[in-house]
Design an enzyme around this catalytic site. Structure first.
Site, PDB file in Angstrom:
ATOM      1  NE  ARG A  63      -4.361  -1.521   1.791  1.00 28.63           N
ATOM      2  CZ  ARG A  63      -5.359  -1.747   2.636  1.00 28.63           C
ATOM      3  NH1 ARG A  63      -5.312  -1.255   3.864  1.00 28.63           N
ATOM      4  NH2 ARG A  63      -6.404  -2.456   2.261  1.00 28.63           N
ATOM      5  CE  LYS A  81     -19.050 -18.512   8.183  1.00 27.46           C
ATOM      6  NZ  LYS A  81     -19.188 -17.633   9.342  1.00 27.46           N
ATOM      7  N   GLY A 106      -7.908  -9.497   0.479  1.00 30.71           N
ATOM      8  CA  GLY A 106      -6.715  -9.892   1.232  1.00 30.71           C
ATOM      9  C   GLY A 106      -6.245 -11.313   0.953  1.00 30.71           C
ATOM     10  N   GLY A 120     -12.030  -4.975   1.821  1.00 27.06           N
ATOM     11  CA  GLY A 120     -13.464  -4.732   1.946  1.00 27.06           C
ATOM     12  C   GLY A 120     -14.032  -3.868   0.821  1.00 27.06           C
TER      13      GLY A 120
HETATM   14  C1  3PG Z   1      -8.821  -1.934   4.987  1.00 25.04           C
HETATM   15  O1  3PG Z   1      -7.685  -2.319   5.299  1.00 25.04           O
HETATM   16  O2  3PG Z   1      -9.722  -2.711   4.651  1.00 25.04           O
HETATM   17  C2  3PG Z   1      -9.066  -0.452   4.972  1.00 25.04           C
HETATM   18  O3  3PG Z   1      -7.935   0.247   5.365  1.00 25.04           O
HETATM   19  C3  3PG Z   1     -10.269  -0.099   5.809  1.00 25.04           C
HETATM   20  O4  3PG Z   1     -10.059  -0.467   7.133  1.00 25.04           O
HETATM   21  P1  3PG Z   1     -11.307  -0.812   8.058  1.00 25.04           P
HETATM   22  O5  3PG Z   1     -11.836  -2.136   7.585  1.00 25.04           O
HETATM   23  O6  3PG Z   1     -10.775  -0.846   9.459  1.00 25.04           O
HETATM   24  O7  3PG Z   1     -12.327   0.279   7.853  1.00 25.04           O
HETATM   25 MG    MG Z   2     -11.149  -3.903   6.327  1.00 17.77          MG
END
Ligand code: 3PG
Ligand code: MG
Length: 404
Positions: free
Chosen positions: A36, A197, A354, A377
């Protein structure tokens, strides 16, 4: 989707508030993956070289509105300095006098990192007072944090209401790559969706069924689909309460002309640990006392053959329990085939999430995909077809900001 980029602003001498995602993985105090930070450097360099005063703002982890010294961005700003090989200043607060004084000291071309935005409760509440305090620090807002664009927070959404706003280079690349892959893809387009899931990826599956020509379902979520179809999956992980939903997705795919590919064979074991005795079986022959832990070689061969006919592929989620050997075998083999087709210029491949990026790294092919998103996310929500608030906030007005 229309948004302003760095091409549409004269930033020279201007204070630029750059929303970055410095939320890097840290283990035992060490950054375990600097991707990142590296992906952010083109925007920072460009702004600094154009003579902007670069004010980097980000959250880190989840301190929940309180100052948690262990979650300071200071060590991460030091890592950023090393990667940039430039001076990076640090301010112990992201708003208020401490931040304002640090900004006032900045010269054009200099870089300042502000402390964790989530030390303030106003950040996650998207409190207008906090957004205004952030806006006060700058003349222009640049959002380069696609990976946090699914959060409507003061530094990702609120602040854009008070400053001329544009997308940084990383945000721009993410949006270009993702829209090219799913909004107007070269067809045929396929999606591979894996993971544990169905329930966590329900909206995503529902959206993809209406968009892609082929949907490959792998991981434990495939078990739910198989079981819903009356196939015995032994002791495999699956969600009995999702059977009706799975059948509904299959029916919608059928009526909409989306072909769903489920595993035709499986690698099974009676215990889940590294390198247990395994049995590879036809999908209809899973022993009652065994678990499906990876898709089998026949499935992999079918998928690899299928890739040859595709123009675009979106990938989220591994095919098997890839963290535990040998159940990474199918994911790694498929990843290598995707990489080869991409390298040969036959396939546009976009991956994110991820686990997916970790699996691609394990396969050694991260640099052989057309695009690998830095988002977790936010990538999922984008696959769900949702409008991300951080991106909506950038939907812009015409014209150049601060013409020369
Ligand atoms: C992530 O790593 O998914 C983003 O930086 C957002 O982080 P968060 O899920 O804690 O909002
Ligand atoms: Mg996150």
């Amino acid at each position: 989707m229309k948004f302003r980029t760095l091409d549409t602003a004269n930033v020279t001498g201007k204070r630029v508030l750059l929303r970055a995602d410095l939320n890097v993985p840290v283990h035992d105090g060490k950054i375990t993956d600097t991707t990142r930070l590296e992906r952010l450097t083109p925007t920072i360099r460009e702004l600094a070289e154009k003579g902007a005063k670069v004010i980097v703002v980000s959250h880190f982890d989840r301190p929940k509105g309180k100052v948690v010294p262990a979650l300071s961005l200071r060590p991460i700003s030091a890592a950023l300095r090393d990667i940039l090989a430039r001076d990076v200043f640090f301010a112990d607060d992201c708003v208020g006098p401490v931040a304002e004084e640090a900004v006032a000291r900045l010269e054009p071309g200099q870089i300042l990192v502000l402390e964790n935005t989530r030390f303030h409760p106003g950040e996650e509440k998207n409190d207008p007072a906090m957004a205004k305090q952030l806006a006060k620090l700058a003349d222009i807002y640049v959002n380069d944090a696609f990976s946090t664009a699914h959060r409507a927070h003061a530094s990702t959404e609120g602040v854009a209401k008070y400053l001329p706003s544009l997308a940084g280079r990383l945000m721009q690349r993410e949006l270009e790559a993702l829209t090219a892959a799913l909004d107007h893809p070269e067809r045929p387009v396929a999606a591979i969706v894996g993971g544990a899931k169905v329930s966590s990826k329900l909206e995503l599956l529902g959206n993809l069924v209406g968009k892609v020509d082929v949907l490959v379902i792998g991981g434990a979520m495939a078990n739910t689909f198989l079981a819903a179809e009356g196939i015995s999956v032994g002791k495999s992980l699956q969600e009995a309460e999702m059977h009706a939903t799975a059948r509904d997705i299959l029916a919608r795919a059928k009526s909409g002309g989306c072909e769903i590919l489920l595993p035709v064979d499986a690698v099974t074991a009676t215990e889940f640990r590294a390198n247990p005795p395994t049995r590879t079986v036809k999908i209809t022959d899973v022993p009652a006392d065994a678990m499906i832990l990876d898709v089998g070689p026949e499935t992999v061969a079918l998928l690899i053959a299928r890739i040859a006919s595709l123009k675009t592929l979106v990938w989220n989620g591994p095919l098997g329990a890839f963290e535990t050997p040998p159940f990474d075998t199918a994911t790694v083999a498929l990843a290598k085939a995707v990489a080869a087709a991409t390298d040969a210029g036959k396939l546009r491949s976009v991956a994110g999430g991820g686990d997916t990026v970790a699996a691609l790294r394990q396969a050694g092919v991260v640099d052989h995909m057309s695009y690998v998103s830095t988002a977790g996310g936010a990538f999922l929500e984008w696959l769900e077809g949702k409008l991300l608030p951080g991106i909506q906030a950038l939907q812009a007005l015409e014209g150049v900001i601060f013409p020369a």
